[in-house]
Design a protein around this motif. Sequence first.
Motif, PDB file in Angstrom:
ATOM      1  N   GLU A 312       0.825  -1.210   0.000  1.00 32.11           N
ATOM      2  CA  GLU A 312       0.000   0.000   0.000  1.00 32.11           C
ATOM      3  C   GLU A 312       0.859   1.260   0.000  1.00 32.11           C
ATOM      4  O   GLU A 312       0.484   2.274  -0.600  1.00 32.11           O
ATOM      5  CB  GLU A 312      -0.942  -0.009   1.200  1.00 32.11           C
ATOM      6  N   TRP A 313       1.993   1.207   0.680  1.00 29.97           N
ATOM      7  CA  TRP A 313       2.917   2.348   0.642  1.00 29.97           C
ATOM      8  C   TRP A 313       3.407   2.586  -0.780  1.00 29.97           C
ATOM      9  O   TRP A 313       3.469   3.730  -1.233  1.00 29.97           O
ATOM     10  CB  TRP A 313       4.122   2.090   1.550  1.00 29.97           C
ATOM     11  N   PHE A 314       3.766   1.528  -1.439  1.00 22.87           N
ATOM     12  CA  PHE A 314       4.254   1.664  -2.812  1.00 22.87           C
ATOM     13  C   PHE A 314       3.176   2.268  -3.710  1.00 22.87           C
ATOM     14  O   PHE A 314       3.463   3.091  -4.575  1.00 22.87           O
ATOM     15  CB  PHE A 314       4.681   0.293  -3.348  1.00 22.87           C
ATOM     16  N   ASP A 315       1.922   1.887  -3.467  1.00 21.93           N
ATOM     17  CA  ASP A 315       0.817   2.400  -4.280  1.00 21.93           C
ATOM     18  C   ASP A 315       0.581   3.896  -4.069  1.00 21.93           C
ATOM     19  O   ASP A 315       0.001   4.567  -4.940  1.00 21.93           O
ATOM     20  CB  ASP A 315      -0.469   1.637  -3.965  1.00 21.93           C
ATOM     21  N   LEU A 316       1.013   4.439  -2.935  1.00 19.15           N
ATOM     22  CA  LEU A 316       0.850   5.878  -2.688  1.00 19.15           C
ATOM     23  C   LEU A 316       1.699   6.712  -3.642  1.00 19.15           C
ATOM     24  O   LEU A 316       1.353   7.854  -3.947  1.00 19.15           O
ATOM     25  CB  LEU A 316       1.231   6.217  -1.238  1.00 19.15           C
ATOM     26  N   GLY A 317       2.834   6.146  -4.084  1.00 17.73           N
ATOM     27  CA  GLY A 317       3.682   6.835  -5.051  1.00 17.73           C
ATOM     28  C   GLY A 317       4.332   8.089  -4.483  1.00 17.73           C
ATOM     29  O   GLY A 317       4.462   8.268  -3.266  1.00 17.73           O
ATOM     30  N   GLU A 380     -10.365   1.334   4.583  1.00 19.06           N
ATOM     31  CA  GLU A 380      -9.065   0.683   4.733  1.00 19.06           C
ATOM     32  C   GLU A 380      -7.914   1.567   4.274  1.00 19.06           C
ATOM     33  O   GLU A 380      -6.776   1.424   4.727  1.00 19.06           O
ATOM     34  CB  GLU A 380      -9.043  -0.626   3.943  1.00 19.06           C
ATOM     35  N   SER A 381      -8.174   2.496   3.353  1.00 21.30           N
ATOM     36  CA  SER A 381      -7.096   3.322   2.804  1.00 21.30           C
ATOM     37  C   SER A 381      -6.445   4.215   3.847  1.00 21.30           C
ATOM     38  O   SER A 381      -5.336   4.710   3.641  1.00 21.30           O
ATOM     39  CB  SER A 381      -7.632   4.191   1.660  1.00 21.30           C
ATOM     40  N   ILE A 382      -7.108   4.426   4.972  1.00 21.33           N
ATOM     41  CA  ILE A 382      -6.545   5.262   6.033  1.00 21.33           C
ATOM     42  C   ILE A 382      -5.215   4.712   6.515  1.00 21.33           C
ATOM     43  O   ILE A 382      -4.270   5.459   6.791  1.00 21.33           O
ATOM     44  CB  ILE A 382      -7.547   5.359   7.212  1.00 21.33           C
ATOM     45  N   TRP A 383      -5.127   3.386   6.602  1.00 23.83           N
ATOM     46  CA  TRP A 383      -3.961   2.771   7.231  1.00 23.83           C
ATOM     47  C   TRP A 383      -2.676   3.028   6.449  1.00 23.83           C
ATOM     48  O   TRP A 383      -1.606   3.176   7.039  1.00 23.83           O
ATOM     49  CB  TRP A 383      -4.189   1.279   7.408  1.00 23.83           C
ATOM     50  N   ALA A 384      -2.756   3.091   5.149  1.00 25.06           N
ATOM     51  CA  ALA A 384      -1.544   3.280   4.340  1.00 25.06           C
ATOM     52  C   ALA A 384      -0.855   4.589   4.677  1.00 25.06           C
ATOM     53  O   ALA A 384       0.349   4.620   4.984  1.00 25.06           O
ATOM     54  CB  ALA A 384      -1.887   3.221   2.847  1.00 25.06           C
ATOM     55  N   ILE A 385      -1.586   5.707   4.669  1.00 30.53           N
ATOM     56  CA  ILE A 385      -0.964   6.997   4.917  1.00 30.53           C
ATOM     57  C   ILE A 385      -0.602   7.164   6.381  1.00 30.53           C
ATOM     58  O   ILE A 385       0.478   7.675   6.722  1.00 30.53           O
ATOM     59  CB  ILE A 385      -1.864   8.160   4.424  1.00 30.53           C
ATOM     60  N   VAL A 386      -1.476   6.712   7.294  1.00 33.25           N
ATOM     61  CA  VAL A 386      -1.182   6.872   8.727  1.00 33.25           C
ATOM     62  C   VAL A 386       0.031   6.057   9.123  1.00 33.25           C
ATOM     63  O   VAL A 386       0.935   6.547   9.814  1.00 33.25           O
ATOM     64  CB  VAL A 386      -2.404   6.479   9.578  1.00 33.25           C
ATOM     65  N   SER A 387       0.099   4.817   8.694  1.00 32.34           N
ATOM     66  CA  SER A 387       1.248   3.975   9.060  1.00 32.34           C
ATOM     67  C   SER A 387       2.534   4.523   8.468  1.00 32.34           C
ATOM     68  O   SER A 387       3.602   4.462   9.103  1.00 32.34           O
ATOM     69  CB  SER A 387       1.015   2.533   8.599  1.00 32.34           C
ATOM     70  N   ALA A 388       2.471   5.076   7.257  1.00 32.69           N
ATOM     71  CA  ALA A 388       3.665   5.653   6.639  1.00 32.69           C
ATOM     72  C   ALA A 388       4.158   6.875   7.414  1.00 32.69           C
ATOM     73  O   ALA A 388       5.368   7.042   7.635  1.00 32.69           O
ATOM     74  CB  ALA A 388       3.368   6.033   5.185  1.00 32.69           C
ATOM     75  N   VAL A 389       3.220   7.719   7.832  1.00 29.86           N
ATOM     76  CA  VAL A 389       3.597   8.910   8.597  1.00 29.86           C
ATOM     77  C   VAL A 389       4.169   8.517   9.954  1.00 29.86           C
ATOM     78  O   VAL A 389       5.168   9.083  10.411  1.00 29.86           O
ATOM     79  CB  VAL A 389       2.387   9.848   8.775  1.00 29.86           C
TER      80      VAL A 389
END
Length: 420
Positions: A312-317, A380-389
Amino acid sequence: MDEFSGNELDIALTALGGLVLILGLLSGFLKERLLLSDPLVAVCIGILLGPSGLHLLDLGHWGNPQSILEQGARLAIAIQLMGVALRLPKGYLLRHWKAQAVLLGLVMPLSCVASAVLVYFILGLPLWVALLVGAIVTPTDPVVATAIVTGKVAERNLPDRLRHTLSAESAANDGLAYPLVFLPILLLTRSPGEALGQWFGEILLWEVGATVILGAVCGYLAGRLLLRAERQHTIDKPSFLAYTLALSLFVLGGIKLLNGDGILAVFVAGSTFSLVVSGSERSQEERVQEAVDRFFTLYVFVLFGLGLPWREWFDLGWSGAIAIGALLLLRRLPVLFLLKSCFPHSLQRNGDLLFMGWFGPMGVAAIFYAMLAIRETQTESIWAIVSAVVCASIVVHGISAIPGAKRYGQLHSPQVPPTE
């Protein structure tokens, strides 16, 4: 779901025990020489043992990964909040209410809005989802903050007023983030009229307002009962540590059963308890308390490392990378300087504001609120940005903590007033 392996429990116990042993023996060396904070080391252990590393541990084998992270983070926050409440000088919040009022009443909501605006425009999230993400990353984390403001380097270079201010804020805003997080949750799942009515009536009045009162009552009664038991010799060998740990768990679970904000209640209970019990009694087991806090909080960073969503991190680009950098730099720093004149004179130095603005780390609280938000909204998309931050915050704030403290000491030590 894959079958849970008994070997995984043994591996987990070995890893956690070994982690605490290593940090107990080498934490000074790791922090001062290698610039590795305790939470950062724990995350690395989780990554190494998890599916992206040696694949020795997998949260999916133990149950619902989101539930494990949510409840693990909830417990870790409660233990750390009690520790912060007991480490603060007696009556600190009453004497320094103005600084905390500015940080919690102005800086916190403005930081939430700033974060929401950043993710809305950079990532193109829907408005209420952007506001939800902004609320989740707003509270500063007491576990990561403790790693920044405690230890020999911090104590030598940072004045007590700065260390205590950051500790108190990080503890209080974890619980007070609850209404900020629930407002967009309700707006995403209910009609606007119903959402606002429930937010004012249920969230603000009961889950926050009543929680503060109940937490204060629990803390006061616990303190008075302990003193009475000691006077009447009904307690054999008093253990301040065991008592406060039990108080944390009792308040966390009990207030939750009443549908209140258990995290906020724990901090209020600890703060009230510390007013009742004398300083000498509190200080007897201070170092032991810190060690136990470490043991009961570091595990959540291992769990976090196990559950990182790499794909999911990779998908954020690139937009994800830009959003992370913008949140680290702009979510808090500009707000503090904007409100400079609102702070007490002792906290108006540019160096103090710069230090507080940069060292507003995100960690366990963001993990907890992200899992809660996903459970309530199914977004579910919340987790990608929050976990990355959160991961970025653990890395950059952990690495910059020692150099930042030393630099502050070099520039401001001659001007630092006596300790409180």
